[in-house]
Design a protein around this motif. Sequence first.
Motif, PDB file in Angstrom:
ATOM      1  N   VAL A 294      -2.588  30.077   2.858  1.00 60.10           N
ATOM      2  CA  VAL A 294      -2.355  30.046   1.425  1.00 60.10           C
ATOM      3  C   VAL A 294      -3.013  29.860   0.972  1.00 60.10           C
ATOM      4  O   VAL A 294      -4.209  30.286   0.193  1.00 60.10           O
ATOM      5  CB  VAL A 294      -1.162  28.700   1.119  1.00 60.10           C
ATOM      6  CG1 VAL A 294      -1.197  27.597  -0.035  1.00 60.10           C
ATOM      7  CG2 VAL A 294       0.501  29.803   1.594  1.00 60.10           C
ATOM      8  N   ARG A 296      -6.619  31.476   2.431  1.00 63.09           N
ATOM      9  CA  ARG A 296      -6.729  32.650   1.915  1.00 63.09           C
ATOM     10  C   ARG A 296      -6.100  33.590   0.827  1.00 63.09           C
ATOM     11  O   ARG A 296      -7.654  33.853  -0.166  1.00 63.09           O
ATOM     12  CB  ARG A 296      -5.784  33.517   3.396  1.00 63.09           C
ATOM     13  CG  ARG A 296      -7.290  32.882   4.734  1.00 63.09           C
ATOM     14  CD  ARG A 296      -7.330  34.486   5.499  1.00 63.09           C
ATOM     15  NE  ARG A 296      -5.524  34.474   6.129  1.00 63.09           N
ATOM     16  CZ  ARG A 296      -4.390  34.151   7.065  1.00 63.09           C
ATOM     17  NH1 ARG A 296      -5.361  33.405   6.868  1.00 63.09           N
ATOM     18  NH2 ARG A 296      -3.506  35.006   7.386  1.00 63.09           N
ATOM     19  N   LEU A 297      -5.473  33.091   0.503  1.00 62.21           N
ATOM     20  CA  LEU A 297      -4.977  33.339  -1.474  1.00 62.21           C
ATOM     21  C   LEU A 297      -5.342  32.936  -2.331  1.00 62.21           C
ATOM     22  O   LEU A 297      -5.426  33.537  -2.809  1.00 62.21           O
ATOM     23  CB  LEU A 297      -2.853  33.659  -1.046  1.00 62.21           C
ATOM     24  CG  LEU A 297      -1.715  34.304  -0.100  1.00 62.21           C
ATOM     25  CD1 LEU A 297      -0.417  34.355  -0.789  1.00 62.21           C
ATOM     26  CD2 LEU A 297      -2.641  36.236  -1.151  1.00 62.21           C
ATOM     27  N   ARG A 298      -5.669  31.208  -1.371  1.00 65.16           N
ATOM     28  CA  ARG A 298      -6.111  31.518  -2.854  1.00 65.16           C
ATOM     29  C   ARG A 298      -7.393  31.297  -3.474  1.00 65.16           C
ATOM     30  O   ARG A 298      -8.213  31.928  -4.243  1.00 65.16           O
ATOM     31  CB  ARG A 298      -6.146  29.140  -2.705  1.00 65.16           C
ATOM     32  CG  ARG A 298      -7.123  28.297  -3.390  1.00 65.16           C
ATOM     33  CD  ARG A 298      -7.160  27.403  -2.935  1.00 65.16           C
ATOM     34  NE  ARG A 298      -5.621  26.170  -3.650  1.00 65.16           N
ATOM     35  CZ  ARG A 298      -5.260  25.486  -4.274  1.00 65.16           C
ATOM     36  NH1 ARG A 298      -6.535  25.709  -5.858  1.00 65.16           N
ATOM     37  NH2 ARG A 298      -4.497  25.132  -5.101  1.00 65.16           N
ATOM     38  N   VAL A 302      -4.334  34.279  -5.588  1.00 72.44           N
ATOM     39  CA  VAL A 302      -3.564  34.431  -5.580  1.00 72.44           C
ATOM     40  C   VAL A 302      -2.829  32.172  -5.310  1.00 72.44           C
ATOM     41  O   VAL A 302      -3.429  31.643  -4.387  1.00 72.44           O
ATOM     42  CB  VAL A 302      -2.552  35.422  -5.364  1.00 72.44           C
ATOM     43  CG1 VAL A 302      -1.505  34.563  -5.160  1.00 72.44           C
ATOM     44  CG2 VAL A 302      -2.799  36.591  -5.619  1.00 72.44           C
ATOM     45  N   ALA A 328      -0.680  40.401  -7.487  1.00 68.45           N
ATOM     46  CA  ALA A 328      -0.663  38.862  -6.963  1.00 68.45           C
ATOM     47  C   ALA A 328      -0.181  39.605  -5.028  1.00 68.45           C
ATOM     48  O   ALA A 328      -0.750  39.777  -4.300  1.00 68.45           O
ATOM     49  CB  ALA A 328       0.603  37.895  -6.897  1.00 68.45           C
ATOM     50  N   ARG A 331      -3.777  41.229  -3.438  1.00 76.01           N
ATOM     51  CA  ARG A 331      -4.407  40.153  -3.628  1.00 76.01           C
ATOM     52  C   ARG A 331      -3.669  39.658  -1.759  1.00 76.01           C
ATOM     53  O   ARG A 331      -4.702  39.586  -0.800  1.00 76.01           O
ATOM     54  CB  ARG A 331      -4.104  39.335  -3.709  1.00 76.01           C
ATOM     55  CG  ARG A 331      -5.321  39.453  -5.710  1.00 76.01           C
ATOM     56  CD  ARG A 331      -5.332  38.237  -6.329  1.00 76.01           C
ATOM     57  NE  ARG A 331      -5.847  38.624  -7.124  1.00 76.01           N
ATOM     58  CZ  ARG A 331      -6.552  37.673  -7.964  1.00 76.01           C
ATOM     59  NH1 ARG A 331      -6.274  36.579  -8.746  1.00 76.01           N
ATOM     60  NH2 ARG A 331      -7.761  38.824  -9.426  1.00 76.01           N
ATOM     61  N   VAL A 332      -1.796  40.250  -2.173  1.00 78.68           N
ATOM     62  CA  VAL A 332      -1.176  39.440  -0.636  1.00 78.68           C
ATOM     63  C   VAL A 332      -2.155  40.041   0.744  1.00 78.68           C
ATOM     64  O   VAL A 332      -2.022  39.959   1.738  1.00 78.68           O
ATOM     65  CB  VAL A 332      -0.123  39.337  -0.814  1.00 78.68           C
ATOM     66  CG1 VAL A 332       0.688  39.165   1.120  1.00 78.68           C
ATOM     67  CG2 VAL A 332       0.574  38.221  -1.838  1.00 78.68           C
ATOM     68  N   ALA A 335      -5.558  39.082   1.852  1.00 75.30           N
ATOM     69  CA  ALA A 335      -5.203  38.404   2.985  1.00 75.30           C
ATOM     70  C   ALA A 335      -4.563  38.769   3.887  1.00 75.30           C
ATOM     71  O   ALA A 335      -5.018  38.076   4.814  1.00 75.30           O
ATOM     72  CB  ALA A 335      -4.279  37.418   1.600  1.00 75.30           C
TER      73      ALA A 335
END
Length: 339
Positions: A294, A296-298, A302, A328, A331-332, A335
Motif C-alpha cells: 500500500v 508503494r501504491l501511495r 493510488v 490505477a 500503477r498497481v 508497484a
Amino acid sequence: MRFVDLRSDTVTKPTPAMRKAMAEAEVGDDVYGEDPTVNRLEALAAEMLGFEAALFMPSGTMTNQVALMLHLQRGQEAIAPEGAHIYEYEPGSLAVLAGGTIRLVEAPYGVPDPEAVRGAIHTSVHQAPTGLIALENTHNTAGGTVVPLEAQRAIQQVAREAGLPTHLDGARLFNAAVALGRTPAELAQGFTTVSICLSKGLGAPVGSLLLMPQALRAEAWRYRKLLGGGMRQAGVLAAAGLLALTEGPKHLPRDHQMARALAEGLLRLNLEVDLQAVQTNMVYARVPQAPAFVQRLRALGVLANAMGPSRVRFVTHRDLLDEDIPLALKRVEQALQIA
C-alpha cells in the motif's frame, strides 16, 4: 500527478448541488426538534424504508450503538456475523456503552446460516443470554457482499420464534438494493431497527440515520443526547443528506461496474481476487506484505487500505473519473514490478 483514491467511499466531496442546499438550508435547533430540514430528512428516510420513525445522527457507529443500547440489557449478548462492523470497527463500544457482548457466527460471504444463528441463541443462566440478532448488508469485511432476501427472512424468522429483536447495520444498504435488484424498503422490512449511512456511497459529507418504531424514538433520542450526538442547527448537514437519499442511489450501479472492472484487472495482474465476493463497490486482493504494498501504491498515486498483513481493500465511489480504474491498474502493475 493525479491521485486515485480507492481507500473508501467515504472520501467523496459534497456536490455543488449539496453545497448550495447546505448554504440555503432552513434551520432550527434540532435538540429541541425544531430543525425543519432535519425533520424532512427523517420523514423521507422513514417513508423510503417503511418505518414509523427515523433519527439523524453524526455517524454510523452512533446509530449502531444507539440501536444496541435500545435492544440489550446489561450482560446480554448480540449474535452477529463474523467480521461484523459492530464487532471489528466500533472499538469495544458495545461493551462500554450497552454493557453487552457479541457472539459471532460463521458467515461465508457475510451470510450466516439460519440454523447456525438458531444454535447460537442462549437462554441458560450459565451463559450470557441472547438479546439481539444483528446482520450487516452489505458486509464490509466479506468483500462488500450482499445478504440475499431469502436468507435474511429465514434469520428474521429464527429471531421471531425466539422472541428476539433484530438490527440491520445497513450502512451500505442502498448498494445491496442495487446489487439484488430490490428496493431498500424490501431489504429493511422485518427488522426492528435499521442503520443507514449517508456519507458512504450516497455521497453526503456527514451523517447516518437510525430507523425504528415510533415507540423507540424517545429512548433513542435520549441515548443520542447521552452520547453527545445532539446537534443544533443540523439542517446544514441534513440538506446534503436529502440529496444523498434522492440523488445518491443513481450513481451506485456505476460504482459497482468500476469495482468489477478493477477486480478483473487485478486478476489479469495475477493478484488473488475472489470474484464471487465482488458484488458491490469493494474489491479485496491478497498481497504479500500488504502494508508495504500500500505504501508503494501511495508513492505511485493510488490510495488503498491494508486490511491486515496480506489483504488490501479497494473501494470505488462517485468521485472517480472513468479513466481512474485503468490508471490505477497501470500503477498497481508498476508497484508489483517494484516488489
